[in-house]
Enzyme design. Sequence first.
Site, mmCIF file in Angstrom:
data_model
loop_
_atom_site.group_PDB
_atom_site.id
_atom_site.type_symbol
_atom_site.label_atom_id
_atom_site.label_comp_id
_atom_site.label_asym_id
_atom_site.label_seq_id
_atom_site.Cartn_x
_atom_site.Cartn_y
_atom_site.Cartn_z
ATOM 1 N N VAL A 8 0.871 -1.166 0.000
ATOM 2 C CA VAL A 8 0.000 0.000 0.000
ATOM 3 C C VAL A 8 0.909 1.217 0.000
ATOM 4 C CG1 VAL A 8 -2.026 -1.056 1.068
ATOM 5 C CG2 VAL A 8 -0.240 -0.095 2.518
ATOM 6 N N SER A 9 0.421 2.320 -0.515
ATOM 7 C CA SER A 9 1.261 3.503 -0.689
ATOM 8 C C SER A 9 1.458 4.314 0.582
ATOM 9 C CB SER A 9 0.680 4.400 -1.779
ATOM 10 O OG SER A 9 0.661 3.700 -3.002
ATOM 11 N N THR A 10 0.448 4.338 1.451
ATOM 12 C CA THR A 10 0.543 5.142 2.667
ATOM 13 C C THR A 10 -0.008 4.371 3.852
ATOM 14 O OG1 THR A 10 -1.658 6.126 2.515
ATOM 15 C CG2 THR A 10 0.117 7.248 1.309
ATOM 16 N N GLN A 13 -3.773 3.951 3.881
ATOM 17 C CA GLN A 13 -4.395 2.917 3.058
ATOM 18 C C GLN A 13 -4.342 1.584 3.790
ATOM 19 O OE1 GLN A 13 -2.099 3.147 -0.545
ATOM 20 N NE2 GLN A 13 -3.597 4.488 -1.499
#
Length: 189
Positions: A8-10, A13
């Site tokens: 996941v990017s962050t 998320q």
Amino acid sequence: MIYGYLRVSTKMQRPDRQIEGLKGLCDAFFVEVLSAVSAKRPIFEEIVQKLQPGDTFLVWDLDRVFRTTYDAIVYEKEFRRRGIKFKAMNMNIDTSTADGNHEYQSRAAAAEWERRKISERTIEGLVMARKRGSRLGRPPKITDEQVRHAKAMIDNSDTSIKDAAASLKVHPWTLSRRMRALPTERTFH
């Protein structure tokens, strides 16, 4: 051994969709919280190093693991050369056949295109928001009026920037940065 890789990017998320898709299919799975544009992906790189002939590298979706079509092709070839099976669960593709390999490359290209379009749209949206005068980012911790008051206290008394910042419940760096950003008031005579 079947290794599952989720990204996941962050931290905001959640990998729930990917976890649900891979649950019960992996001997071990690893979650990496990192933007796709990051130069280093330590968890991904660690798994790739661990993989042995006969192992399977399992992901939910291509765009969660590969940044570009080139990456997808290079890693798929490396896995095949090393005797490692690679599988993206949302695609039922056998990359050992010519047709399967072509389909894999086409989907990798589509995933890269989609990522780039999202990036372009995001940038366009930010530009338009700025043109409308929208303030982007987190709201300031202190108002301009509070900054002016703190500056006056510092200029007209023995109050230190540290004490003024403490009275506003902010870090001294925050106050000094905001003081530097205040527009200078000019008076014309």
